[in-house]
Write a protein that holds these residues in place. Structure first.
Motif, PDB file in Angstrom:
ATOM      1  N   TRP A  54       0.841  -1.227   0.000  1.00 54.24           N
ATOM      2  CA  TRP A  54       0.000   0.000   0.000  1.00 54.24           C
ATOM      3  C   TRP A  54       0.863   1.259   0.000  1.00 54.24           C
ATOM      4  CZ3 TRP A  54      -0.283   3.774   3.808  1.00 54.24           C
ATOM      5  CH2 TRP A  54      -1.276   4.719   3.636  1.00 54.24           C
ATOM      6  N   SER A  55       1.957   1.277   0.774  1.00 52.66           N
ATOM      7  CA  SER A  55       2.852   2.459   0.829  1.00 52.66           C
ATOM      8  C   SER A  55       3.508   2.709  -0.520  1.00 52.66           C
ATOM      9  CB  SER A  55       3.898   2.239   1.918  1.00 52.66           C
ATOM     10  OG  SER A  55       4.794   3.335   1.939  1.00 52.66           O
ATOM     11  N   ASN A  56       3.992   1.633  -1.167  1.00 50.22           N
ATOM     12  CA  ASN A  56       4.633   1.794  -2.482  1.00 50.22           C
ATOM     13  C   ASN A  56       3.644   2.293  -3.525  1.00 50.22           C
ATOM     14  OD1 ASN A  56       7.082   0.936  -1.500  1.00 50.22           O
ATOM     15  ND2 ASN A  56       6.731  -1.223  -1.995  1.00 50.22           N
ATOM     16  N   GLN A  57       2.386   1.855  -3.411  1.00 49.98           N
ATOM     17  CA  GLN A  57       1.380   2.323  -4.378  1.00 49.98           C
ATOM     18  C   GLN A  57       1.136   3.832  -4.205  1.00 49.98           C
ATOM     19  OE1 GLN A  57      -2.353   0.290  -4.047  1.00 49.98           O
ATOM     20  NE2 GLN A  57      -3.153   1.130  -5.942  1.00 49.98           N
ATOM     21  N   ALA A  58       1.107   4.313  -2.970  1.00 51.35           N
ATOM     22  CA  ALA A  58       0.912   5.753  -2.730  1.00 51.35           C
ATOM     23  C   ALA A  58       2.102   6.556  -3.275  1.00 51.35           C
ATOM     24  CB  ALA A  58       0.715   6.022  -1.237  1.00 51.35           C
ATOM     25  N   LEU A 109       4.066   5.664  -5.724  1.00 53.80           N
ATOM     26  CA  LEU A 109       3.989   5.627  -7.183  1.00 53.80           C
ATOM     27  C   LEU A 109       2.995   6.657  -7.705  1.00 53.80           C
ATOM     28  CD1 LEU A 109       4.737   4.307  -9.862  1.00 53.80           C
ATOM     29  CD2 LEU A 109       2.961   2.592  -9.451  1.00 53.80           C
ATOM     30  N   LYS A 110       1.875   6.779  -7.001  1.00 55.42           N
ATOM     31  CA  LYS A 110       0.862   7.763  -7.418  1.00 55.42           C
ATOM     32  C   LYS A 110       1.418   9.183  -7.310  1.00 55.42           C
ATOM     33  CE  LYS A 110      -3.873   9.201  -6.471  1.00 55.42           C
ATOM     34  NZ  LYS A 110      -5.072   8.985  -5.620  1.00 55.42           N
ATOM     35  N   ASN A 111       2.159   9.454  -6.235  1.00 58.91           N
ATOM     36  CA  ASN A 111       2.754  10.793  -6.083  1.00 58.91           C
ATOM     37  C   ASN A 111       3.764  11.077  -7.186  1.00 58.91           C
ATOM     38  OD1 ASN A 111       1.260  11.313  -3.802  1.00 58.91           O
ATOM     39  ND2 ASN A 111       2.822  10.528  -2.390  1.00 58.91           N
ATOM     40  N   GLU A 112       4.574  10.091  -7.532  1.00 60.17           N
ATOM     41  CA  GLU A 112       5.568  10.291  -8.586  1.00 60.17           C
ATOM     42  C   GLU A 112       4.892  10.554  -9.921  1.00 60.17           C
ATOM     43  OE1 GLU A 112       8.791  10.363  -6.313  1.00 60.17           O
ATOM     44  OE2 GLU A 112       8.778  10.541  -8.469  1.00 60.17           O
ATOM     45  N   ARG A 113       3.802   9.836 -10.178  1.00 61.98           N
ATOM     46  CA  ARG A 113       3.076  10.081 -11.442  1.00 61.98           C
ATOM     47  C   ARG A 113       2.491  11.505 -11.467  1.00 61.98           C
ATOM     48  NH1 ARG A 113      -0.251   4.330 -12.153  1.00 61.98           N
ATOM     49  NH2 ARG A 113       1.569   3.063 -12.823  1.00 61.98           N
ATOM     50  N   THR A 114       1.982  11.960 -10.331  1.00 63.02           N
ATOM     51  CA  THR A 114       1.449  13.337 -10.264  1.00 63.02           C
ATOM     52  C   THR A 114       2.548  14.368 -10.535  1.00 63.02           C
ATOM     53  OG1 THR A 114      -0.203  12.619  -8.660  1.00 63.02           O
ATOM     54  CG2 THR A 114       0.216  14.983  -8.816  1.00 63.02           C
ATOM     55  N   ARG A 115       3.728  14.140  -9.936  1.00 61.70           N
ATOM     56  CA  ARG A 115       4.847  15.075 -10.169  1.00 61.70           C
ATOM     57  C   ARG A 115       5.293  15.068 -11.628  1.00 61.70           C
ATOM     58  NH1 ARG A 115       8.536  13.467  -4.881  1.00 61.70           N
ATOM     59  NH2 ARG A 115       7.075  14.263  -3.280  1.00 61.70           N
ATOM     60  N   LEU A 116       5.294  13.888 -12.246  1.00 62.93           N
ATOM     61  CA  LEU A 116       5.676  13.802 -13.661  1.00 62.93           C
ATOM     62  C   LEU A 116       4.690  14.575 -14.530  1.00 62.93           C
ATOM     63  CD1 LEU A 116       7.442  12.650 -15.894  1.00 62.93           C
ATOM     64  CD2 LEU A 116       6.012  10.573 -15.872  1.00 62.93           C
ATOM     65  N   ALA A 117       3.394  14.447 -14.254  1.00 64.77           N
ATOM     66  CA  ALA A 117       2.380  15.176 -15.035  1.00 64.77           C
ATOM     67  C   ALA A 117       2.554  16.681 -14.863  1.00 64.77           C
ATOM     68  CB  ALA A 117       0.982  14.739 -14.602  1.00 64.77           C
ATOM     69  N   ALA A 118       2.856  17.124 -13.615  1.00 63.39           N
ATOM     70  CA  ALA A 118       3.061  18.564 -13.385  1.00 63.39           C
ATOM     71  C   ALA A 118       4.291  19.066 -14.128  1.00 63.39           C
ATOM     72  CB  ALA A 118       3.192  18.831 -11.873  1.00 63.39           C
ATOM     73  N   ALA A 119       5.369  18.274 -14.137  1.00 61.78           N
ATOM     74  CA  ALA A 119       6.586  18.668 -14.863  1.00 61.78           C
ATOM     75  C   ALA A 119       6.312  18.780 -16.352  1.00 61.78           C
ATOM     76  CB  ALA A 119       7.700  17.660 -14.602  1.00 61.78           C
ATOM     77  N   ASN A 120       5.542  17.842 -16.893  1.00 64.33           N
ATOM     78  CA  ASN A 120       5.202  17.923 -18.329  1.00 64.33           C
ATOM     79  C   ASN A 120       4.368  19.159 -18.634  1.00 64.33           C
ATOM     80  OD1 ASN A 120       6.565  15.546 -18.924  1.00 64.33           O
ATOM     81  ND2 ASN A 120       4.779  14.239 -18.535  1.00 64.33           N
ATOM     82  N   ASP A 121       3.430  19.487 -17.734  1.00 68.74           N
ATOM     83  CA  ASP A 121       2.611  20.691 -17.935  1.00 68.74           C
ATOM     84  C   ASP A 121       3.482  21.955 -17.908  1.00 68.74           C
ATOM     85  OD1 ASP A 121      -0.212  19.367 -16.033  1.00 68.74           O
ATOM     86  OD2 ASP A 121       0.380  19.097 -18.142  1.00 68.74           O
ATOM     87  N   ASN A 122       4.429  22.007 -16.961  1.00 65.42           N
ATOM     88  CA  ASN A 122       5.321  23.175 -16.890  1.00 65.42           C
ATOM     89  C   ASN A 122       6.167  23.305 -18.147  1.00 65.42           C
ATOM     90  OD1 ASN A 122       4.353  23.830 -14.381  1.00 65.42           O
ATOM     91  ND2 ASN A 122       5.944  22.695 -13.275  1.00 65.42           N
TER      92      ASN A 122
END
Length: 362
Positions: free
Chosen positions: A22-26, A28-41
């Motif tokens: 469960w911790s690793n899944q959370a 992973l979700k945070n890393e995906r969110t950061r990647l999407a924000a970096a792409n938007d920037n």
């Protein structure tokens, strides 16, 4: 008993594995969110770069249009100056003819006292008076044309000076002392701000500005790109206090100290010393045209007062004028008319220089 202990250990291991999953899944979700924000920037930065390139092309086009207008104004000044010279020359000829008529009238009146055929002389006087009135009307008409041409010439000169002042301000990058604007948006990660005013409101590239909050200056900016109704200014490093930030709506004013003015002050002073010997005047070559180049071509020794056809953009004036002309000379600077021929010859009816008609038989 052993199988119970093993079952408990197995349950504990499964619980730990589920927790770590469960911790690793959370994470992973945070890393995906950061990647999407970096792409938007990244996408936003690319869009801003495209907009900046477009604005640069527009400014270059505006500069090219201004240069074309300046060249057109120069051609118009030359044209108007040439027309004014032609009208002055025609006026000088008409004034010369008027002087001839006046001399002839005086000569005829003197001849009346000694003449025998009074009726013939009276008729000749009336004819000469009529010719004098016609010549005076032609002089008044020509004077009006010269005045209209001079008004149009002055208008073109004023428009040219305005264009030159605007171009000089843009090159120097100095805004007006009473300039004010607002911060539309500030990007702290790139240290630049978007302002609410552009070149139509007096903003120029490389201008120095200050951000004020209340009466306190919190930062200094330097204009990088200018558009019609907006501009982009970079934060000057070291001018914003640590922990502080520029906010949307902050007031932007002209900097008290402009770098362009400093560069102007540090330019070596080329003004001659007060006691330095003045350069020898330049004597124009024989047969040189009366009109100097209105865009900076050197002329002769400057006169105390510039004539009407002198350079409107600061070129040296024409050679010093000759001594004062007699009262009946041309007020626009043309050479005085030649003296009337002896014997009371009639007026030259052609105002553009045709040979005078033969004298009538007495």
């Amino acid at each position: 008993m052993v199988w119970k202990i093993l079952s408990a250990l197995t349950a504990a291991c499964l619980a730990g594995a589920a927790y770590f999953a469960w911790s690793n899944q959370a994470d992973l979700k945070n890393e995906r969110t950061r990647l999407a924000a970096a792409n938007d920037n990244l996408k936003a930065a690319q869009e801003r770069k495209t907009a900046g390139d477009t604005a640069l092309k527009e400014k270059q086009q505006i500069l090219a249009d201004a240069q074309k207008e300046r060249d057109a104004a120069r051609e118009e000044v030359l044209k108007q100056t040439a027309e004014a010279q032609e009208k002055e020359a025609a006026l000088a000829v008409i004034k010369g003819n008027l002087d001839q008529v006046s001399s002839q009238v005086t000569s005829v009146e003197k001849q009346i006292e000694d003449a025998g055929d009074i009726e013939k002389l009276v008729a000749q006087i009336e004819k000469l008076k009529q010719e004098q009135q016609d010549a005076e009307g032609a002089v008044a008409n020509q004077s009006q044309r010269v005045a209209a041409a001079k008004e149009q010439y002055d208008y073109v000169v004023n428009q040219t000076n305005k264009l030159r002042d605007t171009e000089a301000q843009g090159r120097r990058g100095v805004v007006a002392a009473d300039f004010t604007a607002r911060v539309a948006q500030y990007f702290p990660e790139w240290d630049f701000a978007i302002l609410t005013k552009g070149n139509s409101q007096g903003v120029f590239a490389n201008a120095d500005l200050e951000v004020k909050r209340g009466r306190q200056v919190i930062a200094k900016l330097k204009v990088r790109n200018v558009e019609q109704n907006g501009s982009i200014a970079d934060l000057i490093p070291g001018t914003l206090a640590k922990g502080d930030a520029i906010r949307t709506g902050d007031v932007v004013v002209a900097a008290a100290k402009q770098s362009a003015e400093d560069e102007k002050k540090t330019t070596p002073n080329q003004t001659a010393a007060p006691n330095a010997e003045a350069p020898a005047p330049v004597t124009p070559p024989a047969g040189a045209p009366a009109m100097s180049d209105p865009f900076g071509a050197p002329a002769g020794t400057p006169a105390p007062a510039a004539p009407m056809n002198s350079d409107p953009f600061g070129a040296p004036a024409a050679p010093a004028p000759a001594p004062a002309a007699p009262a009946n000379s041309d007020p626009f600077g043309a050479a005085p008319a030649p003296a009337a021929p002896a014997g009371g010859a009639p007026m030259n009816s052609d105002p553009f220089g045709a040979a005078p008609a033969p004298a009538p038989a007495n």
